[in-house]
Design an enzyme around this catalytic site. Structure first.
Site, PDB file in Angstrom:
ATOM      1  CG  ASP A 104      -1.839  -1.141   1.308  1.00 11.91           C
ATOM      2  OD1 ASP A 104      -2.163  -1.695   0.254  1.00 11.91           O
ATOM      3  OD2 ASP A 104      -2.261  -1.489   2.438  1.00 11.91           O
TER       4      ASP A 104
HETATM    5  N1  URA Z   1      -1.322  -5.912   3.944  1.00  8.99           N
HETATM    6  C1  URA Z   1      -1.788  -4.652   3.927  1.00  8.99           C
HETATM    7  O1  URA Z   1      -2.843  -4.365   4.465  1.00  8.99           O
HETATM    8  N2  URA Z   1      -1.070  -3.714   3.283  1.00  8.99           N
HETATM    9  C2  URA Z   1       0.114  -3.969   2.663  1.00  8.99           C
HETATM   10  O2  URA Z   1       0.732  -3.069   2.101  1.00  8.99           O
HETATM   11  C3  URA Z   1       0.586  -5.289   2.704  1.00  8.99           C
HETATM   12  C4  URA Z   1      -0.155  -6.250   3.361  1.00  8.99           C
END
Ligand code: URA
Length: 234
Positions: A104
Site C-alpha cells: 500500500d
Molecule cells: N497488507 C496490507 O494491508 N497492506 C500492505 O501493504 C501489505 C499487506
C-alpha cells in the site's frame, strides 16, 4: 557461461526438461550448429541460439531490492503520484521493471523490482506459499483472543476467509506478522475484522530475502546471487 538447457528454459516458456527434450531431438542450434547435449556451456551474451529455426533472445533478468518509503505507490506508472520506479535511475527504465507484489502507499519496506515475469508469478502464486513478514503497530492493544482469531484465519467483510498466519507480539501494540498469501489490504482488513487498526506496516522479508537494514528509505541495491535463487530456481 551458462548451460544450454538453462539458457532455453530461462528465456522461453519451456521448462528445463522440455528444453532438454528439444535439445535431444536436434531442434536446437548454437551458432548454426546442432547441439544435442543440454549440459553444453554457452556464452549467454554472444551465442546465437535457435529453436526450430527461431532465435531465442537472451533476457537479462534484473532484480532490485528497494526500501520503499511511505507515500510512494507500487505501480509502474501513475499520472499524479510518485511510483516505486521513480526511485530507480532512468538507465534501468529500458528493462521494463515492475514491482513483484504490491505494498500500500503508506506501507514501507521491502519491494523487489524485476523484469522476470515468470519468476515473479511463481513466487507470488499462493500455491508456492512464499512467506512474507511485516512489522506492524496497531492502534489498540491486540487481545490474545483476537490474535488467535487472526492467526486461525478470519472472515473479512467481502466474505473471504484468510489463510492461517502467525503473529509474534513484541508488545500489546506491535509485533511481526507472517503471511503466506497477499490479498488487497489484507493485514489492515484482518485487524479491522477484530475492531483494531493498523497504524504502521513495514515489510521486512519476502521468502528467503530480508530487507537490507543498510538501505535507507528510498534506497535500492541489486539482489545477490543467493537472493536471486528465489526467482530462478526451477
Ligand atoms: N497488507 C496490507 O494491508 N497492506 C500492505 O501493504 C501489505 C499487506
Amino acid at each position: 557461461m551458462m548451460r544450454l538447457d538453462k539458457f532455453i528454459s530461462s528465456n522461453t516458456s519451456l521448462s528445463r526438461s522440455q528444453a532438454n527434450k528439444e535439445i535431444k531431438a536436434a531442434n536446437v542450434k548454437v551458432n548454426g550448429i546442432v547441439v544435442t547435449d543440454g549440459d553444453c556451456k554457452i556464452d549467454e551474451n554472444n551465442a546465437k541460439v535457435e529453436h526450430n529455426g527461431k532465435q531465442i533472445n537472451y533476457n537479462q533478468f534484473i532484480y532490485i531490492m528497494l526500501n520503499k518509503p511511505q507515500g510512494v505507490v507500487s505501480a509502474t506508472t501513475d499520472t499524479k503520484q510518485k511510483t516505486v520506479l521513480d526511485l530507480i535511475p532512468n538507465e534501468y527504465k529500458k528493462y521494463n521493471l515492475f514491482p513483484c507484489g504490491r505494498l500500500d502507499k503508506d506501507t514501507l519496506g521491502l519491494v523487489i523490482l524485476t523484469n522476470n515475469g515468470q519468476g515473479a508469478h511463481r513466487v507470488l502464486s499462493p500455491k508456492n506459499h512464499v512467506q512474507k513478514t511485516y512489522a506492524f503497530k496497531c492502534a489498540e492493544p491486540l487481545l490474545n483472543e483476537d490474535k488467535q482469531k487472526i492467526e486461525d484465519g478470519i472472515l473479512l467483510k467481502d466474505g473471504y476467509v484468510t489463510k492461517p498466519c502467525k503473529i509474534q507480539l513484541q508488545s500489546p501494540f506491535c509485533g511481526i506478522i507472517t503471511l503466506h498469501e497477499g490479498k488487497y489490504h489484507e493485514i489492515k482488513r484482518m485487524f479491522g475484522a477484530v475492531s483494531n487498526k493498523i497504524v504502521y506496516l513495514e515489510r521486512i522479508s519476502f521468502g528467503t530475502i530480508k530487507l537490507d537494514t543498510n538501505l535507507k528509505r528510498g534506497e535500492y541495491r541489486f539482489l545477490t546471487e543467493k537472493e536471486i535463487a528465489l526467482f530462478e530456481n526451477k
